[in-house]
Design a protein around this motif. Structure first.
Motif, PDB file in Angstrom:
ATOM      1  N   LEU A  70      -5.880 -27.455  53.605  1.00 18.99           N
ATOM      2  CA  LEU A  70      -7.071 -26.600  53.674  1.00 18.99           C
ATOM      3  C   LEU A  70      -7.192 -25.704  54.914  1.00 18.99           C
ATOM      4  CD1 LEU A  70     -10.214 -28.327  52.175  1.00 18.99           C
ATOM      5  CD2 LEU A  70      -9.097 -26.213  51.490  1.00 18.99           C
TER       6      LEU A  70
ATOM      7  N   TYR B 206      -6.662 -22.056  54.710  1.00 21.87           N
ATOM      8  CA  TYR B 206      -7.635 -21.186  54.039  1.00 21.87           C
ATOM      9  C   TYR B 206      -8.986 -21.177  54.745  1.00 21.87           C
ATOM     10  CZ  TYR B 206      -3.774 -21.794  51.008  1.00 21.87           C
ATOM     11  OH  TYR B 206      -2.493 -21.838  50.555  1.00 21.87           O
ATOM     12  N   LEU B 207      -9.260 -22.276  55.469  1.00 23.56           N
ATOM     13  CA  LEU B 207     -10.520 -22.282  56.235  1.00 23.56           C
ATOM     14  C   LEU B 207     -10.418 -21.322  57.417  1.00 23.56           C
ATOM     15  CD1 LEU B 207     -11.381 -26.094  56.246  1.00 23.56           C
ATOM     16  CD2 LEU B 207     -12.316 -24.267  54.809  1.00 23.56           C
TER      17      LEU B 207
ATOM     18  N   LEU C  47     -13.063 -18.315  58.341  1.00 21.74           N
ATOM     19  CA  LEU C  47     -13.771 -18.126  59.605  1.00 21.74           C
ATOM     20  C   LEU C  47     -13.462 -16.750  60.192  1.00 21.74           C
ATOM     21  CD1 LEU C  47     -13.334 -21.644  61.231  1.00 21.74           C
ATOM     22  CD2 LEU C  47     -15.363 -20.682  60.136  1.00 21.74           C
TER      23      LEU C  47
ATOM     24  N   LEU D  10     -15.323 -13.740  59.044  1.00 16.44           N
ATOM     25  CA  LEU D  10     -16.651 -13.530  59.622  1.00 16.44           C
ATOM     26  C   LEU D  10     -16.571 -12.573  60.818  1.00 16.44           C
ATOM     27  CD1 LEU D  10     -17.965 -17.195  59.537  1.00 16.44           C
ATOM     28  CD2 LEU D  10     -18.551 -15.327  57.982  1.00 16.44           C
TER      29      LEU D  10
ATOM     30  N   ARG E 146     -16.968  -4.731  54.450  1.00 20.33           N
ATOM     31  CA  ARG E 146     -18.245  -5.417  54.269  1.00 20.33           C
ATOM     32  C   ARG E 146     -18.199  -6.377  53.089  1.00 20.33           C
ATOM     33  NH1 ARG E 146     -23.291  -3.941  56.192  1.00 20.33           N
ATOM     34  NH2 ARG E 146     -22.770  -1.850  56.801  1.00 20.33           N
ATOM     35  N   LYS E 147     -17.616  -5.919  51.988  1.00 17.91           N
ATOM     36  CA  LYS E 147     -17.490  -6.790  50.815  1.00 17.91           C
ATOM     37  C   LYS E 147     -16.319  -7.751  50.970  1.00 17.91           C
ATOM     38  CE  LYS E 147     -19.915  -5.562  46.804  1.00 17.91           C
ATOM     39  NZ  LYS E 147     -20.913  -4.697  47.454  1.00 17.91           N
TER      40      LYS E 147
ATOM     41  N   ALA F  81     -15.111  -9.093  53.466  1.00 16.79           N
ATOM     42  CA  ALA F  81     -15.308 -10.174  54.432  1.00 16.79           C
ATOM     43  C   ALA F  81     -15.930 -11.416  53.794  1.00 16.79           C
ATOM     44  CB  ALA F  81     -16.171  -9.693  55.589  1.00 16.79           C
ATOM     45  N   TRP F  82     -16.558 -11.275  52.632  1.00 13.93           N
ATOM     46  CA  TRP F  82     -17.030 -12.502  51.974  1.00 13.93           C
ATOM     47  C   TRP F  82     -16.382 -12.720  50.594  1.00 13.93           C
ATOM     48  CZ3 TRP F  82     -19.937 -12.472  47.416  1.00 13.93           C
ATOM     49  CH2 TRP F  82     -20.482 -11.237  47.032  1.00 13.93           C
TER      50      TRP F  82
ATOM     51  N   PRO G 131     -12.832 -14.699  51.221  1.00 14.01           N
ATOM     52  CA  PRO G 131     -12.985 -16.150  51.321  1.00 14.01           C
ATOM     53  C   PRO G 131     -13.334 -16.794  49.979  1.00 14.01           C
ATOM     54  CG  PRO G 131     -14.059 -15.104  53.171  1.00 14.01           C
ATOM     55  CD  PRO G 131     -13.628 -14.007  52.264  1.00 14.01           C
ATOM     56  N   LEU G 132     -14.101 -16.064  49.169  1.00 14.80           N
ATOM     57  CA  LEU G 132     -14.463 -16.601  47.858  1.00 14.80           C
ATOM     58  C   LEU G 132     -13.212 -16.746  46.991  1.00 14.80           C
ATOM     59  CD1 LEU G 132     -16.999 -17.442  46.316  1.00 14.80           C
ATOM     60  CD2 LEU G 132     -17.055 -15.163  45.299  1.00 14.80           C
TER      61      LEU G 132
ATOM     62  N   LEU H 296     -10.213 -17.228  48.125  1.00 18.34           N
ATOM     63  CA  LEU H 296      -9.489 -18.386  48.655  1.00 18.34           C
ATOM     64  C   LEU H 296     -10.083 -19.686  48.122  1.00 18.34           C
ATOM     65  CD1 LEU H 296      -8.898 -17.410  52.402  1.00 18.34           C
ATOM     66  CD2 LEU H 296      -7.286 -17.298  50.498  1.00 18.34           C
ATOM     67  N   LEU H 297     -11.402 -19.743  48.101  1.00 11.23           N
ATOM     68  CA  LEU H 297     -12.067 -20.955  47.620  1.00 11.23           C
ATOM     69  C   LEU H 297     -11.694 -21.233  46.168  1.00 11.23           C
ATOM     70  CD1 LEU H 297     -14.377 -23.101  48.257  1.00 11.23           C
ATOM     71  CD2 LEU H 297     -15.874 -21.560  47.024  1.00 11.23           C
TER      72      LEU H 297
ATOM     73  N   ASN I  92      -8.181 -22.440  45.570  1.00  8.95           N
ATOM     74  CA  ASN I  92      -7.915 -23.774  46.097  1.00  8.95           C
ATOM     75  C   ASN I  92      -8.719 -24.868  45.405  1.00  8.95           C
ATOM     76  OD1 ASN I  92      -5.981 -23.798  48.412  1.00  8.95           O
ATOM     77  ND2 ASN I  92      -7.310 -22.108  49.015  1.00  8.95           N
ATOM     78  N   LEU I  93      -9.632 -24.429  44.521  1.00  8.00           N
ATOM     79  CA  LEU I  93     -10.572 -25.373  43.925  1.00  8.00           C
ATOM     80  C   LEU I  93      -9.856 -26.519  43.201  1.00  8.00           C
ATOM     81  CD1 LEU I  93     -13.586 -25.423  43.985  1.00  8.00           C
ATOM     82  CD2 LEU I  93     -13.644 -24.236  41.785  1.00  8.00           C
TER      83      LEU I  93
ATOM     84  N   TRP J 146     -17.819 -24.682  52.913  1.00 13.33           N
ATOM     85  CA  TRP J 146     -17.067 -23.437  52.712  1.00 13.33           C
ATOM     86  C   TRP J 146     -17.898 -22.453  51.883  1.00 13.33           C
ATOM     87  CZ3 TRP J 146     -11.356 -23.728  50.498  1.00 13.33           C
ATOM     88  CH2 TRP J 146     -10.721 -22.487  50.678  1.00 13.33           C
TER      89      TRP J 146
ATOM     90  N   ILE K 215     -19.626 -18.764  52.868  1.00 14.55           N
ATOM     91  CA  ILE K 215     -19.372 -17.525  52.122  1.00 14.55           C
ATOM     92  C   ILE K 215     -20.691 -16.889  51.689  1.00 14.55           C
ATOM     93  CG2 ILE K 215     -18.402 -16.599  49.989  1.00 14.55           C
ATOM     94  CD1 ILE K 215     -16.185 -18.757  50.258  1.00 14.55           C
TER      95      ILE K 215
ATOM     96  N   GLU L 120     -24.413  -7.940  53.082  1.00 13.23           N
ATOM     97  CA  GLU L 120     -24.906  -7.066  52.034  1.00 13.23           C
ATOM     98  C   GLU L 120     -26.345  -6.614  52.259  1.00 13.23           C
ATOM     99  OE1 GLU L 120     -23.115  -5.812  49.607  1.00 13.23           O
ATOM    100  OE2 GLU L 120     -21.329  -6.936  50.170  1.00 13.23           O
TER     101      GLU L 120
END
Lengths: 917, 71
Positions: free
Chosen positions: A70, A73-74, A78, A81, A285-286, A288-289, A292-293, A295-296, A299-300, B49, B53, B61
């Motif tokens: 993990l 991906y963590l 980070l 951010l 801006r998009k 950056a979140w 990570p999504l 990646l999540l 890895n789920l 996690w 996010i 946003e």
């Protein structure tokens, strides 16, 4: 169980599809309707981070260490951010300077140093080699697993190269990368088609992994919870659900997180997609979140698949890295396995394409070109079109990269798990973090520091990770790992200076970062930056503070034609035409071949060139066409200085010219005055002569009568004699007055000041002029004050003043009913005397002129009063010599009123030497 | 709200995340226990996690478009 031909066919069909997408993306880009200009494609392109390592290796790692996969991906989560904060700055700088790779960035930041760029490139090439071999290994293993199932393949590497699947995989990938990255003659830094294909691949690999994850969780088992419950019943699987109690394990966890944080930006391919291929920094801006999504999500299902695999193959005969393939195959889902294989292929090809393109750009721009350009014998600067050469070098680099990757795979690939191979590369890429991050925020970070840090960090990395890897594979004597170099105990690569208790990767991270950061900071603090380093440092660190880099380095001149020729050699002539047209429309004006290029054009040209061959080489090439010195910061400072001086100088000039102007005006005025005085003098002489002639004429006429006619009766004779006497008196008076006024004007008059009672003075003057009043039947109304009015004055002159004013008033008073009023108003410091008549008055426009010499008021009826015209002029001079004033009272409407104000204590003007005024 | 504030909040979130994914907080969840059939450690890691996010997405946003020009 699958047909032999099916898998290669599916692979080629899939790669063909990717190629079509890339082709379409490029077409759209050429048409100006970019396919990739949105944050979602940008996010998906960054997901090239998830390679075959993620696809196959994560499950393998999870099967060995539980959550140990993990941190990879963590860390990026980070770091994402901080993207808005730091990556945006990187992007802004790279766009401004047209930086095309990580080597370019570091070289450019530290004074466009070609040497530094070369060092970075070498580190990148050597460091990424294991990563590429990882992809080859993953693809060939997955291919073999699918081809030979249900037989379990244990030997991934065949004894001969030509029997080796990985060799063909490398071959195909080489072709594919060349087709993708270097199809264009246009060697600009951006590859829209490639990005589109990478984004597509990211979708495929995510879907494939989710598919197998859902299949294992819900197809083979009744949900993930069932997998975990079954697993927790198995004591040997228990530790996988925990983290160790050993603090060292947390340090390893921390080290991996740190490595992944650095890798997400500083791996050459991540830099390529996140920075170089970025279309709009707002997309961050998009991303950056969303990234990570991504990646999540990918890895789920790693843990359910890993545990599912472990439960399914409890005996450990199947490599956990291949669980995603073997689990579907084991239950007869060949189609799903093929889909998963394609997902893995996507992950691997995506990485290989982007990494080789990024590295080939670096090798070409920062390693090969600077060397070629320096070899005079090649006379490169005289070759007409170099874009072909550039493409050749890049294609060669791609081949070289895959050959190296393959060699590495043959040498040591077999003995390592996928993740360990990848981490080797992560640790190498992390060496770029200190020079870039400090370079972004610390201006003093110097080239010497960056170089020392990089070399030290890389050496530690090679010594503590790369060499032991070769040793463990049997290519180097293993003894140096166990006993240390030359048997020196504290030089053991896995326990440098006796540091134990850390995993090799954490060990390397600690020592290499210590050396890298320590030397970077230490050397920077004790070294002097060159001027170009200072300029670049300022431009980089302060990138958000200025609109665009308007610092002009080039102090020399270049012909536009030469510039055009230089650019077309590297960019191709079509591109150059566009560039020059854009400049012309932006800045206006035509760009004629013989013109001297303006500094802004030189800057533009250098940036454009930097996009094609790197910042350092661009600088060298520009120097070949720019005549004269390249400006240094020193030069820039000097120019600034000179500008200040020029401004100061011109300010002083302006002052002087204002002074001059004033002097000229004064002179002009003086001149005019002189001319006026000259004219007045002439006039005076002629008036005096005229005035003298009148009495003289009458004296002469009467005298001739008396002389010639002896028969005149006595009374007539007496009468004539009287006229002669009167006229003589008038003549005398006139001459006296002229003398008087000339004396006063010349300052030669003598004044005797004494206490004078003005009442007595007026009395005396009234007595003197009594006869005159009587003759003209004018009444004198003399209003005496109650107090006496003593002033300091010249008594005789005062009497003259009053007499002049009284006789003047009488003259203008109407005969018979005339009335002259004299008033005396004493004050503390001033005494006011007013003398008014009830005559016609003085027209307002003549107020001042009445005091001019020989001025005589001409009335509307044209009559001209008698008098010398000197009386009032003399009066005024006397009053002024006493420090007083005389003026005509404008408000007085019944006639003319003169007001004399005299000081009680005489205050003669400072200069007695007044010119004729 | 300006971009600099957003940056600061994101940096704070980064620090929080680094803390949550590190020793010793992590060791608190390293216990052999299943919650909803999932090991507690896994639940904690993936839950945190996702939370990070969501927070990041919310921060980034919410001022979208207001201040896209500010540097």
């Amino acid at each position: 169980m699958l047909h032999d031909w099916l898998l290669p066919l599916a692979s080629f069909a899939y790669l063909g599809l990717l190629f079509a997408i890339a082709w379409y993306g490029d077409r759209r880009a050429d048409a100006g309707r970019s396919l990739i200009s949105n944050p979602y494609i940008y996010t998906l392109s960054i997901a090239v981070y998830c390679t075959a390592w993620t696809f196959y290796g994560s499950v393998g790692r999870a099967a060995g260490t539980g959550v140990g996969f993990l941190p990879i991906y963590l860390g990026p989560t980070l770091m994402a951010l901080l993207w808005w904060f730091a990556l945006r700055k990187l992007i802004r700088i790279s766009k401004q300077h047209r930086l095309t790779s990580i080597a370019d960035f570091i070289a450019s930041r530290y004074g466009k140093s070609t040497f530094l760029g070369g060092v970075v490139t070498l580190i990148a090439v050597i460091g990424i080699m294991p990563y590429i071999s990882l992809q080859l290994k993953a693809v060939s293993t997955s291919f073999n697993v699918l081809q030979s199932y249900p037989e379990i393949v244990t030997q991934a590497i065949s004894p001969t190269v030509f029997g080796d699947t990985a060799f063909y995989v490398a071959l195909v990938m080489t072709l594919f990368a060349i087709l993708f990255g270097t199809r264009h003659i246009d060697v600009s830094e951006r590859h829209e088609g490639m990005v589109a294909a990478i984004a597509f691949e990211s979708v495929v690999k995510l879907l494939a992994f989710l598919a197998v994850g859902l299949f294992v969780s819900f197809g083979l088992f009744d949900g993930p919870w069932q997998i975990f419950e079954q697993a927790s019943a198995r004591p040997e699987l228990q530790p996988l659900m925990l983290l160790g109690d050993d603090p060292g394990e947390y340090l390893d966890w921390l080290a991996l997180t740190f490595l992944a944080m650095m890798a997400i930006i500083f791996l050459p391919r991540q830099f390529q997609v996140a920075v170089v291929e970025n279309v709009n920094e707002e997309h961050l801006r998009k991303a950056a979140w969303l990234f990570p999504l991504y990646l999540l999500l990918i890895n789920l299902f790693v843990l359910p698949i890993a545990f599912g695999g472990l439960l399914h193959y409890p005996d450990g005969t199947v490599d956990p890295d291949t669980f995603v393939l073997t689990l579907p195959l084991a239950s007869g889902h060949g189609a799903l396995a093929t889909f998963v294989y394609l997902g893995g292929l996507s992950a691997a090809t995506g990485m290989v394409i982007v990494a080789t393109i990024a590295l080939s750009t670096m090798i070409c721009n920062d390693l090969v070109m600077p060397v070629l350009l320096r070899i005079r014998a090649l006379r490169l600067e005289q070759r007409a079109d170099l874009s072909g050469l550039l493409l050749g070098i890049r294609r060669g680099s791609i081949v070289l990269m895959l050959v190296l990757g393959y060699i590495y795979f043959r040498l040591i690939g077999e003995s390592y798990a996928l993740v360990s191979l990848g981490l080797l590369s992560f640790a190498a890429a992390a060496q770029f973090a200190p020079p870039i991050l400090t370079g972004l925020y610390w201006k003093q970070a110097s080239r010497a520091g960056a170089l020392a840090g990089l070399l030290a960090g890389f050496t530690v990395w090679a010594y503590t990770l790369l060499l032991p890897a070769f040793a463990l594979s049997g290519w180097i004597d293993i003894s140096f790992v166990e006993q240390g170099l030359f048997g020196i105990h504290w030089l053991r690569p896995y326990a440098l200076f006796g540091l134990t208790g850390l995993a090799p990767i954490s060990h390397t991270v600690f020592w290499s970062m210590l050396c890298n950061v320590g030397l970077l900071v230490g050397v920077s603090l004790f070294s002097r930056q060159s001027l170009i380093e200072q300029i670049q440092a300022t431009l980089f660190v302060d990138v958000f503070r200025r609109e665009s880099s308007e610092a002009h380095y080039w102090g020399g001149t270049a012909r536009v034609g030469d510039l055009r020729e230089l650019l077309s050699r590297f960019l191709g002539s079509e591109r150059v035409v566009t560039v020059f047209e854009r400049f012309a429309t932006h800045h206006g004006g035509d760009l004629d071949g013989d013109d001297i290029a303006v500094p802004a054009l030189l800057n533009d040209a250098e940036r454009e060139l930097a996009g094609a061959i790197g910042a350092a080489s661009a600088r060298i090439m520009m120097a070949t066409v720019v005549q004269g010195e390249a400006l240094s910061l020193d030069g820039m400072l000097k120019i600034l200085d000179e500008t200040t001086q020029v401004i100061e100088y011109s300010r002083r000039l302006e002052q002087k010219s204002v002074q001059l102007e004033k002097a000229t005006t004064d002179l002009q005025a003086a001149n005019e005055r002189l001319q006026e005085l000259d004219r007045l003098k002439d006039e005076f002489v002629s008036t005096v002569s005229h005035e003298l002639r009148t009495p003289l004429t009458s004296i002469r006429a009467f005298s001739e009568i008396l002389l010639g006619d002896s028969t005149l009766p006595d009374d007539r004779r007496n009468e004539f004699l009287g006229v002669v006497v009167r006229e003589s008196e008038r003549l005398t008076r006139l001459v006296n007055q002229v003398l008087d006024i000339t004396r006063m004007d010349a300052g030669r008059a003598e004044w005797e000041y004494q206490s004078v009672d003005l009442v007595a003075v007026i009395d005396e003057a009234a007595t003197t002029t009594e006869q005159l009043f009587h003759e003209r039947e004018v009444v004198l109304d003399w209003v005496r004050p109650e107090s006496d009015a003593t002033i300091e004055a010249d008594r005789d002159r005062m009497i003259q003043v009053i007499i002049n004013l009284l006789s003047n008033a009488v003259k203008f008073s109407p005969q018979g009913h005339g009335r002259v009023t004299v008033r005396l108003e004493p004050g503390l410091r001033w005494i006011r005397v007013s003398i008014a008549d009830n005559g016609p008055g003085i027209p307002p426009d003549q107020d001042e002129h009445v005091f001019d010499r020989f001025h005589q008021v001409v009335h509307e009826d044209g009559s001209k009063p008698q008098g010398s015209g000197l009386g009032l002029a003399i009066t005024r001079r006397i009053v002024e010599y006493h420090g007083g004033t005389i003026a005509v009272d404008n408000d007085y409407r019944d006639g003319a009123r003169f007001i004399v104000v005299l000081p009680v204590i005489v205050n003669p003007p400072a200069t007695d030497n007044r010119a004729l005024a | 709200m300006n971009s600099s504030t957003t940056s600061q909040r994101l940096v704070a979130l980064f620090l929080l995340g680094a803390l949550a994914f590190g020793y010793p907080l992590l060791s608190l969840f390293s216990v052999p226990k299943l919650l909803f059939g999932v090991p507690l450690l896994y639940l904690y890691l993936f839950g945190t996690w996702l939370l990070i996010i969501v927070c990041a997405g919310w921060l980034l946003e919410r001022d979208h478009g207001n201040d896209s020009q500010t540097g």
